[in-house]
Design a protein around this motif. Structure first.
Motif, PDB file in Angstrom:
ATOM      1  N   ALA A  81       4.392  -1.090   1.287  1.00 26.76           N
ATOM      2  CA  ALA A  81       3.834  -1.606   0.037  1.00 26.76           C
ATOM      3  C   ALA A  81       3.574  -3.090   0.199  1.00 26.76           C
ATOM      4  N   VAL A  82       2.397  -3.536  -0.241  1.00 29.59           N
ATOM      5  CA  VAL A  82       2.014  -4.939  -0.121  1.00 29.59           C
ATOM      6  C   VAL A  82       1.197  -5.338  -1.339  1.00 29.59           C
ATOM      7  N   TRP A  83       1.335  -6.582  -1.748  1.00 29.66           N
ATOM      8  CA  TRP A  83       0.576  -7.129  -2.880  1.00 29.66           C
ATOM      9  C   TRP A  83      -0.660  -7.827  -2.350  1.00 29.66           C
ATOM     10  N   ALA A  84      -1.835  -7.323  -2.713  1.00 32.30           N
ATOM     11  CA  ALA A  84      -3.098  -7.905  -2.248  1.00 32.30           C
ATOM     12  C   ALA A  84      -4.171  -7.644  -3.296  1.00 32.30           C
ATOM     13  N   TYR A  89      -9.956  -3.482   0.666  1.00 31.19           N
ATOM     14  CA  TYR A  89      -9.488  -2.505   1.657  1.00 31.19           C
ATOM     15  C   TYR A  89      -8.254  -3.071   2.336  1.00 31.19           C
ATOM     16  N   VAL A  90      -7.202  -2.245   2.472  1.00 29.06           N
ATOM     17  CA  VAL A  90      -5.992  -2.634   3.190  1.00 29.06           C
ATOM     18  C   VAL A  90      -5.553  -1.461   4.058  1.00 29.06           C
ATOM     19  N   ALA A  91      -5.154  -1.754   5.276  1.00 26.18           N
ATOM     20  CA  ALA A  91      -4.663  -0.719   6.188  1.00 26.18           C
ATOM     21  C   ALA A  91      -3.458  -1.249   6.944  1.00 26.18           C
ATOM     22  N   VAL A  92      -2.620  -0.318   7.385  1.00 30.19           N
ATOM     23  CA  VAL A  92      -1.501  -0.660   8.257  1.00 30.19           C
ATOM     24  C   VAL A  92      -1.958  -0.454   9.691  1.00 30.19           C
ATOM     25  N   ILE A  93      -1.782  -1.494  10.505  1.00 35.02           N
ATOM     26  CA  ILE A  93      -2.150  -1.403  11.918  1.00 35.02           C
ATOM     27  C   ILE A  93      -0.929  -1.728  12.761  1.00 35.02           C
ATOM     28  N   GLY A  94      -0.868  -1.139  13.943  1.00 37.19           N
ATOM     29  CA  GLY A  94       0.278  -1.380  14.808  1.00 37.19           C
ATOM     30  C   GLY A  94       0.156  -0.640  16.115  1.00 37.19           C
ATOM     31  N   SER A 112      -3.596  -1.759 -11.986  1.00 33.38           N
ATOM     32  CA  SER A 112      -4.144  -3.113 -11.846  1.00 33.38           C
ATOM     33  C   SER A 112      -3.102  -4.143 -11.407  1.00 33.38           C
ATOM     34  N   SER A 113      -2.002  -3.690 -10.797  1.00 31.20           N
ATOM     35  CA  SER A 113      -0.975  -4.608 -10.298  1.00 31.20           C
ATOM     36  C   SER A 113      -1.384  -5.289  -9.004  1.00 31.20           C
ATOM     37  N   GLY A 114      -2.385  -4.732  -8.319  1.00 27.60           N
ATOM     38  CA  GLY A 114      -2.799  -5.288  -7.032  1.00 27.60           C
ATOM     39  C   GLY A 114      -1.910  -4.868  -5.885  1.00 27.60           C
ATOM     40  N   ILE A 115      -1.085  -3.840  -6.088  1.00 26.78           N
ATOM     41  CA  ILE A 115      -0.167  -3.359  -5.056  1.00 26.78           C
ATOM     42  C   ILE A 115      -0.815  -2.195  -4.317  1.00 26.78           C
ATOM     43  N   TRP A 116      -0.741  -2.258  -2.993  1.00 29.07           N
ATOM     44  CA  TRP A 116      -1.257  -1.202  -2.127  1.00 29.07           C
ATOM     45  C   TRP A 116      -0.073  -0.507  -1.469  1.00 29.07           C
ATOM     46  N   GLU A 117      -0.182   0.834  -1.344  1.00 33.18           N
ATOM     47  CA  GLU A 117       0.923   1.632  -0.823  1.00 33.18           C
ATOM     48  C   GLU A 117       0.403   2.715   0.119  1.00 33.18           C
TER      49      GLU A 117
END
Length: 670
Positions: A81-84, A89-94, A112-117
């Protein structure tokens, strides 16, 4: 007693992870109602969590944001979970997906909190990751996790999936630490920088691990008698020359020295040895690091967008947007994190003055007044009060300590009395006046005696800690011993005298590493202290003197029971400028505990020096900075000193004392 655990094991089910253990329950639970699920997407956030986060009141965001290994639908994986809020667009990379920006996209919450999960199955502890973010305007960034508990070792910059699970074995300390951290307790702090306290003797380039530091530090502090250690910032920082004050990972102990659990073990071992742990905390600014908080989602997310409020000209760093509720929750939760998960006994808050004033280090036209036309940062003032109130409510046996260099009123007064709510404040005026005085040639000190005596004019307006910190031994300021005038013997005598004055003055104490044995060179962040100096008499004697002062401080109630009260201090005489001798009394709760202190600021011994005493009787010497074992000349008062009826200093009884050259004598009635 059952072992106290810090929650969030890495390979437990969701049900086993979420509840707080009884000893850790606070007035704000980790989840105040059930986590929300939408379209099958797993979430750790409840509606109440979102409300608290968006109102700036959430105290435990580290239970929510970041990477958490959980079981979902029968599969073990990691929830991210990240606030953005400004991202499209948000992705987890690794390493687990070959750093593919398209394979593991995150879902933005519907509220509308701006939190991505996102929940990613079959990955867990030890995986490296970052967030790939595309700003709504098209800008692309790759960022470490603001809530990560571990990071790669610099210069690598990725976050690492980790947890803070630890089976604590410091129950005895935690049960009794209220007495150790109390304002009427002896608090003698050893300030240290982990990377440069000691290095590997076989490889001076190698920093010690948390475990190796514990092996050396615990017995050293026990032997020297310090009650607390203060670690300069241990939070993850990328740039070694910043000494830790430019932080990218606010929720992670530095990976330079080991894992979070190894850091916890270090604290546990200190606690088991009866030593408290203070952490240097930096909510005042953060670096413009490409992997850190700066322009996190492509916008000014954590920093204030107006450079008059969001950029620090001194440190070329960025200032938090203290008026943004989500940022306030980030900082509030961060303060609580180190006390909750890491069992820290207090926070020394860095650069408070820079936070309080809108015009700090700014010229006319470079700052904007507050709504009332003043220069105080009202958002900062309210945030500091909220943090201190929360800390003392949830962890009443800890302390917060402000590094604040101005005359801002009520820094260490409770919020309900109109103060900022800190427990203590660094006494910067005392430090500046004292060092300036002691750098003078003793022949001229008689013209500057007010520099020493002035401190008691304001000494009881705050709960002051007397600091001789790292800031005084860098950047050409010389080491403490290097500041002292005279030949070798006089320089060491002067420094022993300075320490004696410090320990017998009202207030708690802080001494930076190396000062206790007379480190001759300035502090260097990338090399060890010169421990070999302890092979030589002057340095060995200096260490013995500091050890004796710590023992005296802890043994004599008059030295600490009324540390912050004017009725714990009384001048005998400040007028003997010609001889540069000052005398005063430290008072405990019982008259029989009172101590008499005589300081001779010149290299001329004073035989039979007369002082007025508070009552008739015999007085014995309980400390003498000129003792032979301290590398002194041995001028002392070996026999008890009987008072006689002779009015002196306005008192009916007097005694005659042998006062050593550049020496301090402490007397107590038999």
């Amino acid at each position: 007693m059952a072992k106290r655990k810090t929650p969030t094991p890495s390979a437990e089910t969701e049900q086993a992870v979420q509840p707080a253990l009884p000893e850790q329950v606070t007035s704000q639970p980790a989840s105040s109602d059930k986590p929300t699920h939408q379209d099958g997407v797993y979430s750790r956030f409840s509606d109440f969590d979102i409300h608290l986060f968006r109102s700036g009141k959430h105290q435990k965001l580290y239970d929510k944001f970041g990477a958490h290994v959980v079981e979902h639908n029968g599969v073990i994986g990691t929830y991210f979970a990240v606030w953005a809020p400004s991202a499209r667009y948000v992705a987890v990379i690794g390493n687990f997906n070959g750093w593919d920006k398209g394979s593991h996209s995150m879902n933005v919450r519907w509220d509308s909190s701006g939190i991505w999960e996102v929940f990613i199955p079959n990955i867990g502890r030890g995986e490296t990751y970052k967030y790939f973010i595309i700003h709504e305007g098209g800008r692309e960034v790759e960022k470490g996790d603001p809530y990560a508990h571990w990071w790669e070792v610099p210069p690598k910059t990725a976050s690492v999936i980790w947890d803070t699970y630890y089976e604590w074995q410091d129950q005895e300390w935690m049960a009794n630490r209220a007495a150790k951290n109390a304002l009427n307790a002896p608090i003698s702090v050893y300030e240290m920088h982990m990377a440069s306290w000691r290095r590997d003797p076989g490889n001076p380039e190698r920093e010690l691990t948390y475990g190796e530091i514990a092996d050396a530090l615990v017995p050293y502090l026990q032997d020297m008698g310090f009650t607390h250690v203060e670690f300069m910032p241990v939070m993850q920082y990328p740039y070694a020359p910043s000494w830790g004050y430019q932080i990218t990972g606010y929720y992670a102990p530095s990976s330079r020295f080991g894992t979070p659990q190894e850091f916890m073990k270090l604290i546990e071992r200190l606690h088991q040895a009866g030593i408290g742990v203070l952490l240097d905390w930096v909510p005042s600014h953060f670096p413009g690091d490409a992997n850190g908080l700066y322009e996190f989602d492509g916008s000014h997310l954590y920093e204030h967008p107006d450079p008059r409020k969001g950029y620090h000209p001194d440190w070329k760093s960025y200032i938090f947007n203290y008026g943004r509720p989500e940022v306030r929750s980030f900082l509030l939760s961060n303060a609580m994190f180190w006390l909750d998960r890491c069992h820290a006994d207090g926070l020394r808050v860095d650069a408070v003055a820079s936070m309080l004033y809108l015009d700090y280090s700014r010229n006319a036209g470079e700052w904007e007044p507050n709504e009332f036309g003043g220069r105080e940062n009202l958002d900062v003032i309210s945030l500091i009060k909220e943090i201190n109130e929360a800390v003392y409510k949830e962890f009443p046996d800890t302390q917060t300590i402000a590094e604040e260099s101005t005359a801002f009123p009520g820094v260490s007064r409770p919020v309900f009395m109109g103060g900022l709510g800190f427990g203590m404040k660094w006494m910067m005026g005392w430090m500046n006046d004292t060092l300036r005085y002691f750098q003078r040639d003793p022949a001229f000190r008689k013209f500057h005696q007010d520099e020493l005596t002035f401190s008691t004019v304001y000494a009881f307006t705050e709960n002051f800690m007397l600091p001789l910190s790292h800031d005084e031994v860098v950047y050409g300021k010389h080491s403490l011993i290097g500041k002292m005038p005279g030949d070798e013997w006089q320089r060491f005598a002067n420094l022993r005298l300075l320490f004696s004055y410090m320990f017998t003055h009202s207030g708690t104490k802080l001494l930076f590493m190396g000062g206790e044995f007379g480190q001759t060179s300035e502090w260097k962040f990338d090399s060890s202290l010169d421990w070999h100096l302890l092979e030589y008499g002057p340095h060995k004697g200096m260490a013995a003197c500091v050890k004796a002062l710590n023992a005296l401080y802890k043994a004599e109630p008059a030295m600490y029971e009324r540390n912050f009260s004017a009725d714990g201090f009384e001048w005998i005489d400040t007028s003997d400028r010609e001889n540069s001798v000052i005398t005063y009394i430290r008072k405990g709760n019982r008259p029989e505990d009172n101590l008499l202190i005589i300081l001779n600021m010149t290299p001329i011994p004073r035989s039979g020096y007369r002082i007025g005493v508070p009552s008739a009787g015999s007085y014995r010497e309980v400390f003498n900075s000129d003792a032979v074992e301290f590398f002194g000349s041995g001028v002392s008062n070996s026999e008890p000193i009987a008072s006689y009826e002779q009015v002196w200093h306005g008192r009916p009884q007097s005694i005659d004392v042998n006062v050593p050259p550049l020496g301090a004598v402490v007397l107590k009635m038999i």
